[in-house]
Write a protein that holds these residues in place. Structure first.
Motif, PDB file in Angstrom:
ATOM      1  N   ALA A  83       0.855  -1.188   0.000  1.00  0.00           N
ATOM      2  CA  ALA A  83       0.000   0.000   0.000  1.00  0.00           C
ATOM      3  C   ALA A  83       0.891   1.238   0.000  1.00  0.00           C
ATOM      4  N   ALA A  84       0.421   2.298  -0.624  1.00  0.00           N
ATOM      5  CA  ALA A  84       1.214   3.532  -0.636  1.00  0.00           C
ATOM      6  C   ALA A  84       0.307   4.734  -0.473  1.00  0.00           C
ATOM      7  N   ILE A  85       0.734   5.637   0.383  1.00  0.00           N
ATOM      8  CA  ILE A  85       0.069   6.920   0.536  1.00  0.00           C
ATOM      9  C   ILE A  85       0.648   7.844  -0.529  1.00  0.00           C
ATOM     10  N   LEU A  86      -0.237   8.326  -1.398  1.00  0.00           N
ATOM     11  CA  LEU A  86       0.231   9.062  -2.580  1.00  0.00           C
ATOM     12  C   LEU A  86      -0.101  10.542  -2.439  1.00  0.00           C
ATOM     13  N   SER A  87       0.899  11.388  -2.619  1.00  0.00           N
ATOM     14  CA  SER A  87       0.720  12.833  -2.492  1.00  0.00           C
ATOM     15  C   SER A  87       0.793  13.474  -3.877  1.00  0.00           C
ATOM     16  N   LEU A 107      -0.753  -2.670  -6.418  1.00  0.00           N
ATOM     17  CA  LEU A 107      -0.636  -1.588  -5.433  1.00  0.00           C
ATOM     18  C   LEU A 107      -2.003  -1.156  -4.905  1.00  0.00           C
ATOM     19  N   HIS A 108      -2.116  -0.989  -3.576  1.00  0.00           N
ATOM     20  CA  HIS A 108      -3.298  -0.371  -2.971  1.00  0.00           C
ATOM     21  C   HIS A 108      -3.006   1.110  -2.778  1.00  0.00           C
ATOM     22  N   PRO A 109      -3.593   1.978  -3.592  1.00  0.00           N
ATOM     23  CA  PRO A 109      -3.278   3.402  -3.487  1.00  0.00           C
ATOM     24  C   PRO A 109      -4.126   4.075  -2.416  1.00  0.00           C
ATOM     25  N   ILE A 110      -3.515   4.945  -1.646  1.00  0.00           N
ATOM     26  CA  ILE A 110      -4.241   5.735  -0.642  1.00  0.00           C
ATOM     27  C   ILE A 110      -3.966   7.202  -0.970  1.00  0.00           C
ATOM     28  N   PRO A 111      -4.864   7.849  -1.724  1.00  0.00           N
ATOM     29  CA  PRO A 111      -4.585   9.224  -2.125  1.00  0.00           C
ATOM     30  C   PRO A 111      -4.632  10.180  -0.941  1.00  0.00           C
ATOM     31  N   CYS A 112      -3.704  11.102  -0.910  1.00  0.00           N
ATOM     32  CA  CYS A 112      -3.641  12.105   0.165  1.00  0.00           C
ATOM     33  C   CYS A 112      -3.464  13.464  -0.506  1.00  0.00           C
ATOM     34  N   PRO A 113      -4.575  14.217  -0.645  1.00  0.00           N
ATOM     35  CA  PRO A 113      -4.534  15.419  -1.491  1.00  0.00           C
ATOM     36  C   PRO A 113      -3.654  16.543  -0.948  1.00  0.00           C
TER      37      PRO A 113
END
Ligand SMILES: *Cc1c(COP(=O)(O)O)cnc(C)c1O
Length: 336
Positions: A83-87, A107-113
């Motif tokens: 999983a990745a926190i994506l900026s 990949l499990h995407p975790i969007p972080c705006p």
């Protein structure tokens, strides 16, 4: 072992002149499926995750980052969930294929705006038993991959595959690559200095953070050197950052063209800027041997894009991270 080592060194004949040899270290070739510098970092990171019995890797990166893609490709192949926190980051042509390939790998995407909220996102998403990988893979374990790379270079120098470089020119993102090189060069007593080309603004990465990481990596393997000794081996070049991380520069674009004429494929975010610095150093004629360290994978993307979601099928919350533009819209606006 994950990667293929030693990575080759090649003389760039077209750029070499009497008194100044120019060489490249081909870390683009560290893996046939997806190479580049993150492979060396993942060697030790994946080993540690396995030792700790982790099932899932959690990391952080800008959307479409090479680090996240490398972690997705090699982490899932090693049997981990990833999983990745994506900026957010500005649009560049690599973002969409890198993200699509990561999603295809599982990949499990975790969007972080909001980049400022990434630490909070890490805390809220980490579960017991996860293995957390620092941004860019730049903790002590990751840097040790590059200490090993410096030792590998030392063996190539000893075998006379190349002359001992006076400087190594390499991109400075999260700093693990440069820090590991500084530690490893110190370990084998090389005279080589590292010119780290800033592509991320201060203070996200700094001379002191890079030297501290080099120091920690060196101590981990039982080496000794003062912060001062390590600092003397490291020069930070601040001339290529332009408008910031992920923003292409004219000088970088010209360097990418020059590199293409030499058979090297570079990118606008990292290696184009680093190579622009190398070209300036070569033109200055102050150094005996300049080694450009290529950190970008040159493996073809097509095999990674089999079964990848189409660009238009990517979730809006992810698309927003690069301003929502599609590659076609961006190409059209560039052409306009
Ligand atoms: C991550 C990366 C870098 C920067 O390496 P750091 O160890 O984060 O400083 C350079 N080039 C490419 C292509 C990368 O993906």
């Amino acid at each position: 072992m994950l990667g293929i080592y030693p990575s080759p060194v090649q003389r760039l004949d077209k750029l070499s002149q009497p008194g100044c040899e120019v060489w490249v270290k081909r870390d683009d070739l560290t893996h046939g499926l997806y190479g580049g510098n993150k492979v060396r970092k993942l060697e030790l990171l994946l080993a540690q995750a396995r030792t700790q019995g982790a099932r899932r890797l959690v990391t952080i990166g800008a959307v479409g980052s090479h680090h996240v893609l490398a972690t997705a490709v090699h982490g899932t192949r090693a049997g981990f969930d990833v999983a990745a926190i994506l900026s957010p980051q500005p649009f560049s042509p690599d973002i969409i294929p890198n993200l699509r390939a990561g999603l295809a790998a599982g990949l499990h995407p975790i969007p972080c705006p909001h980049t400022a909220r990434v630490p909070l996102a890490v805390v809220t998403n980490l579960r017991r038993g996860d293995y957390f990988i620092a941004p860019g893979g730049s903790n002590v374990q990751g840097a040790l991959g590059y200490a090993a790379a410096a030792v590998e270079l030392g063996e190539q120098v000893r075998r006379r595959d190349l002359p001992e470089p006076e400087i190594i020119v390499v991109a400075l993102g999260s700093g693990g690559t440069a820090a590991g090189l500084v530690a490893g060069l110190t370990l084998w007593g090389s005279r080589t200095r590292v010119v780290a080309v800033r592509v991320v603004p201060w203070p996200l990465v700094s001379r002191s953070s890079t030297v501290a990481l080099a120091h920690a990596a060196l101590r981990y393997i039982g080496g000794t050197a003062t912060l001062m000794d390590l600092s003397r081996r490291l020069e930070i070049d601040n001339l290529q950052l332009g408008n910031g991380y992920g923003h292409a520069t004219v000088e970088g674009a010209l360097a990418i063209q020059e590199a293409a004429s030499l058979g090297l494929h570079l990118d606008a975010t990292y290696t184009g800027k680093a190579f622009a610095c190398a070209l300036r150093r070569i033109a200055g004629k102050k150094y005996g041997t300049v080694l450009f360290w290529n950190t970008l994978s040159s493996a073809p993307m097509a095999p990674l894009l089999v079964n990848a979601p189409e660009e238009h099928a990517i979730e809006p919350s992810l698309r927003k991270l690069w301003g929502g533009s599609t590659s076609r819209a961006a190409a059209a606006s560039r052409a306009a």
